[in-house]
Scaffold this motif. Sequence first.
Motif, PDB file in Angstrom:
ATOM      1  N   THR A  88       0.851  -1.188   0.000  1.00 46.91           N
ATOM      2  CA  THR A  88       0.000   0.000   0.000  1.00 46.91           C
ATOM      3  C   THR A  88       0.889   1.241   0.000  1.00 46.91           C
ATOM      4  O   THR A  88       2.108   1.157   0.051  1.00 46.91           O
ATOM      5  CB  THR A  88      -0.900   0.028   1.253  1.00 46.91           C
ATOM      6  N   THR A 134       1.238   3.150   2.457  1.00 46.55           N
ATOM      7  CA  THR A 134       1.877   3.302   3.765  1.00 46.55           C
ATOM      8  C   THR A 134       2.825   2.161   4.121  1.00 46.55           C
ATOM      9  O   THR A 134       3.722   2.339   4.921  1.00 46.55           O
ATOM     10  CB  THR A 134       0.818   3.401   4.882  1.00 46.55           C
ATOM     11  N   TYR A 135       2.637   0.974   3.528  1.00 51.54           N
ATOM     12  CA  TYR A 135       3.498  -0.147   3.889  1.00 51.54           C
ATOM     13  C   TYR A 135       3.600  -1.140   2.740  1.00 51.54           C
ATOM     14  O   TYR A 135       2.594  -1.554   2.178  1.00 51.54           O
ATOM     15  CB  TYR A 135       2.973  -0.883   5.132  1.00 51.54           C
ATOM     16  N   THR A 136       4.814  -1.522   2.403  1.00 43.73           N
ATOM     17  CA  THR A 136       5.065  -2.592   1.443  1.00 43.73           C
ATOM     18  C   THR A 136       6.080  -3.529   2.070  1.00 43.73           C
ATOM     19  O   THR A 136       7.158  -3.096   2.469  1.00 43.73           O
ATOM     20  CB  THR A 136       5.616  -2.046   0.116  1.00 43.73           C
ATOM     21  N   VAL A 143      -2.205  -6.820  10.039  1.00 43.67           N
ATOM     22  CA  VAL A 143      -1.754  -5.485   9.666  1.00 43.67           C
ATOM     23  C   VAL A 143      -2.969  -4.645   9.307  1.00 43.67           C
ATOM     24  O   VAL A 143      -3.906  -5.132   8.679  1.00 43.67           O
ATOM     25  CB  VAL A 143      -0.750  -5.538   8.487  1.00 43.67           C
ATOM     26  N   THR A 202      -3.461  -1.732   7.047  1.00 42.61           N
ATOM     27  CA  THR A 202      -2.702  -1.012   6.031  1.00 42.61           C
ATOM     28  C   THR A 202      -3.070   0.460   5.961  1.00 42.61           C
ATOM     29  O   THR A 202      -2.266   1.271   5.498  1.00 42.61           O
ATOM     30  CB  THR A 202      -2.912  -1.661   4.649  1.00 42.61           C
ATOM     31  N   ASN A 244      -0.677   1.709   8.753  1.00 47.31           N
ATOM     32  CA  ASN A 244       0.638   1.106   8.913  1.00 47.31           C
ATOM     33  C   ASN A 244       0.835   0.601  10.344  1.00 47.31           C
ATOM     34  O   ASN A 244       1.839   0.896  10.998  1.00 47.31           O
ATOM     35  CB  ASN A 244       1.737   2.107   8.528  1.00 47.31           C
ATOM     36  N   GLN A 245      -0.156  -0.147  10.838  1.00 47.67           N
ATOM     37  CA  GLN A 245      -0.126  -0.667  12.201  1.00 47.67           C
ATOM     38  C   GLN A 245      -0.115  -2.190  12.186  1.00 47.67           C
ATOM     39  O   GLN A 245      -0.744  -2.811  11.333  1.00 47.67           O
ATOM     40  CB  GLN A 245      -1.340  -0.161  12.984  1.00 47.67           C
ATOM     41  N   GLY A 263       2.653   2.266  14.140  1.00 47.39           N
ATOM     42  CA  GLY A 263       3.214   3.049  13.053  1.00 47.39           C
ATOM     43  C   GLY A 263       4.543   3.682  13.398  1.00 47.39           C
ATOM     44  O   GLY A 263       5.299   4.071  12.518  1.00 47.39           O
TER      45      GLY A 263
END
Length: 199
Positions: free
Chosen positions: A104, A106-108, A160, A162, A165-166, A187
């Motif tokens: 995403t 915010t997070y990969t 997670v 997404t 980002n938690q 996060g």
Amino acid sequence: MFFIQLLTVLYMFTAVRASTRLGNSTAVVPSPNLVPIAHMGNVASVQITTGDTRIFFQDSTGAITSGRITAPILGGGTYAPIRAFIPASEVLPNTPIVTITANTATYTGIRVYFFSPENVLSEYIWAPTTGFSGGPSCTKCLTAQGIVVQNGSEVLYAMVNTAFNQFRVGFVSAGQPATISEAENLGGGWGGCCICLKA
């Protein structure tokens, strides 16, 4: 070996069920794409955005190994081992293993959770730019929190969020063995332990 046998049995069961529903009595032929896997304990998997599946399991040496399935097995996907990437010295024999992934804004990445021989809740993290990082010296990993799980416990889950980002990881804490505990990363890094849920 058990993993491949399980996949073969699931393939045959699914195909037999499908042919029964369609009124077709054609014999089921197992896939020729059988690859022996010397594993012990649990298997965890995630599907990444390319459609590939990553499988994580403890191999017969005690290390955690990753493998790749190129597409759904019933659709002709093939399996290829990637590597043993978490050394046996860091892994409790027959540890539970869980993994999460997201791709995403915010997070990969991929995160793999397991128990160490000292029953420490442990994490390895994969990111596209850095590859896997983890182990006792990984300051951003959950491992650095030194959270001890109840000896003999098989409880382990992760999730997670997404959007923010938690990350949350659930387990049975050695300090609160009659509960399920969670560690949270909201996060900004792991905040230690624990939120305890009474059974």
